[in-house]
Motif scaffolding. Structure first.
Motif, PDB file in Angstrom:
ATOM      1  N   PHE A 245      -5.713  10.909  -0.842  1.00  0.00           N
ATOM      2  CA  PHE A 245      -4.634  10.125  -0.237  1.00  0.00           C
ATOM      3  C   PHE A 245      -4.585   8.701  -0.797  1.00  0.00           C
ATOM      4  O   PHE A 245      -4.543   7.722  -0.062  1.00  0.00           O
ATOM      5  N   ARG A 246      -4.528   8.662  -2.133  1.00  0.00           N
ATOM      6  CA  ARG A 246      -4.501   7.346  -2.774  1.00  0.00           C
ATOM      7  C   ARG A 246      -3.836   7.449  -4.142  1.00  0.00           C
ATOM      8  O   ARG A 246      -3.619   8.537  -4.670  1.00  0.00           O
ATOM      9  N   GLY A 261      -4.573   3.016  -1.067  1.00  0.00           N
ATOM     10  CA  GLY A 261      -4.010   4.063  -0.228  1.00  0.00           C
ATOM     11  C   GLY A 261      -5.047   4.707   0.666  1.00  0.00           C
ATOM     12  O   GLY A 261      -6.244   4.726   0.364  1.00  0.00           O
ATOM     13  N   HIS A 262      -4.575   5.229   1.793  1.00  0.00           N
ATOM     14  CA  HIS A 262      -5.430   5.946   2.726  1.00  0.00           C
ATOM     15  C   HIS A 262      -4.559   6.866   3.583  1.00  0.00           C
ATOM     16  O   HIS A 262      -3.343   6.697   3.667  1.00  0.00           O
ATOM     17  N   HIS A 263      -5.199   7.836   4.202  1.00  0.00           N
ATOM     18  CA  HIS A 263      -4.462   8.801   5.002  1.00  0.00           C
ATOM     19  C   HIS A 263      -4.056   8.180   6.339  1.00  0.00           C
ATOM     20  O   HIS A 263      -4.798   7.383   6.924  1.00  0.00           O
ATOM     21  N   GLY A 264      -2.875   8.532   6.798  1.00  0.00           N
ATOM     22  CA  GLY A 264      -2.402   8.047   8.081  1.00  0.00           C
ATOM     23  C   GLY A 264      -0.970   8.440   8.321  1.00  0.00           C
ATOM     24  O   GLY A 264      -0.357   9.142   7.506  1.00  0.00           O
ATOM     25  N   ASP A 265      -0.420   8.010   9.458  1.00  0.00           N
ATOM     26  CA  ASP A 265       0.950   8.376   9.798  1.00  0.00           C
ATOM     27  C   ASP A 265       1.836   7.170  10.078  1.00  0.00           C
ATOM     28  O   ASP A 265       2.883   7.291  10.710  1.00  0.00           O
ATOM     29  N   ASP A 269       0.822   4.026   5.072  1.00  0.00           N
ATOM     30  CA  ASP A 269      -0.149   5.102   4.957  1.00  0.00           C
ATOM     31  C   ASP A 269       0.412   6.190   4.036  1.00  0.00           C
ATOM     32  O   ASP A 269       1.602   6.201   3.728  1.00  0.00           O
ATOM     33  N   ALA A 271       0.593  10.422   3.652  1.00  0.00           N
ATOM     34  CA  ALA A 271       0.366  11.693   4.317  1.00  0.00           C
ATOM     35  C   ALA A 271       0.424  12.858   3.339  1.00  0.00           C
ATOM     36  O   ALA A 271      -0.402  13.767   3.387  1.00  0.00           O
ATOM     37  N   ASP A 288       6.577  10.336  -0.599  1.00  0.00           N
ATOM     38  CA  ASP A 288       5.751  11.057   0.369  1.00  0.00           C
ATOM     39  C   ASP A 288       6.539  12.247   0.907  1.00  0.00           C
ATOM     40  O   ASP A 288       7.585  12.086   1.546  1.00  0.00           O
TER      41      ASP A 288
END
Length: 355
Positions: A245-246, A261-265, A269, A271, A288
């Motif tokens: 997730f980056r 970047g990182h995972h999230g909603d 973020d 996804a 995304d």
């Protein structure tokens, strides 16, 4: 009165139809791009702010310029033949002379349009067999077209649209699932992402293997199922590291530079990161597929702006995928489930403009 045999009548009708279709095909020497324009101006950020991204048009496929022959074709078939329209566009590239290539998973082919001669070609077959799963396209400096077939090969087409070569190995490795493609005009290298191998391979334009970088993991410089790749105007490689997730950044020699970047909603973020592209300002555009939008970041990963949302109107997306920025600063986004490519104009030197 002599009655004609129904089979004879049918053969005569089929013969006439073949003649008609031959005439229709002969008339279809010139093609145009099917475009749809919004009735109102759309920009991001919204007015009264100065626009960074402005909506231009949607591309939905290609149409032969046949005049009355077009009407004849409609009469013969009853409805318009849609083989030249997009069904599931997942990747797009624009060449040095404005030529457009679109990888269409739904049609298992690549749409190629040559604006200089107004020619349209649908590339589906090669000497080594048909395309199975075309997922990415890119051009080199000689207008050769490279197509990633995720079944395990990269197919090379000449500037005339004829197949020339197939890449199936990178050094001693067999390509497992080639996906993302990018070209460096300075290094004269084609970069191929192999998703299952968690590596990026570099090839010369004659097909000779140059080097590889990357391996499986979450440490800096490693990948967890990478997919897309884009070479920035500054000469850096941006790779969508999908299950980390980056977005990972490398030099053209494969040296790791950084990532974000990182995972999230939430906003900023990631996804389901898919297409990635970078403009002259160094702004990074990340498509995304779960958020159904395009998010803009600066090079260090600070979130700047969101373009689009779920929907089917202009500036909205439904499972978007590939992205590309042309030499004329136009952002192309494959709006896959809406069966179109949306085109946006990017403002140059925006970062230096007064707000």
């Amino acid at each position: 009165m002599t009655r004609r045999n129904p089979r004879t009548q049918l053969r005569a009708w089929v013969g006439c139809l073949c003649c008609v279709l031959s005439l229709v095909s002969a008339c279809a020497s010139k093609w145009t791009v099917n475009t749809v324009h919004p009735e109102v101006a759309l920009q991001w950020p919204f007015q009264p702010s100065k626009a960074k991204v402005t909506y231009v048009k949607s591309l939905t496929g290609f149409t032969p310029n046949m005049g009355s022959a077009r009407l004849l074709q409609t009469i013969v078939f009853g409805t318009e033949d849609e083989r030249n329209s997009f069904l599931a566009p997942v990747a797009v590239a624009v060449g040095p002379d404005g030529r457009i290539a679109v990888a269409d998973m739904g049609r298992r082919s690549v749409h190629l349009y040559l604006p200089g001669s107004q020619r349209y070609l649908q590339l589906a077959a090669t000497e080594q067999g048909g395309l199975v799963s075309p997922v990415e396209v890119t051009f080199d400096g000689e207008s050769q077209l490279y197509v990633s077939d995720s079944s395990g090969r990269v197919v090379v087409f000449g500037a005339d649209g004829k197949s020339k070569a197939v890449l199936e190995h990178a050094g001693g490795e067999t390509l497992r699932r080639p996906t993302g493609l990018a070209y460096s005009p300075e290094k004269k290298l084609i970069y191929v992402v192999d998703t299952l191998a968690n590596r990026v391979h570099a090839f010369a334009t004659d097909g000779q293997f140059a080097f590889s970088f990357g391996e499986r993991g979450d440490a800096p410089g490693r990948f967890n199922f990478p997919t897309r790749i884009f070479r920035s105007p500054a000469g850096e490689l941006y790779v969508t590291d999908s299950l980390n997730f980056r977005i990972a950044i490398f030099t053209e020699e494969g040296k790791f530079v950084g990532s974000f970047g990182h995972h999230g909603d939430g906003s900023g973020d990631l996804a389901m990161p898919k297409g990635v592209a970078v403009d002259r300002d160094g702004i990074v555009y990340v498509v995304d597929g779960l958020f159904d939008n395009v998010q803009l970041f600066n090079r260090t990963g600070d979130f700047l702006l969101t373009v689009g949302q779920r929907g089917w109107n202009f500036g909205e997306f439904w499972l978007p995928s590939g992205a590309f920025i042309s030499a004329s600063d136009e952002l192309y986004v494959c709006d896959t489930y809406n069966r179109r490519i949306q085109v946006f104009q990017i403002a140059e030197a925006y970062a230096g403009n007064a707000s």
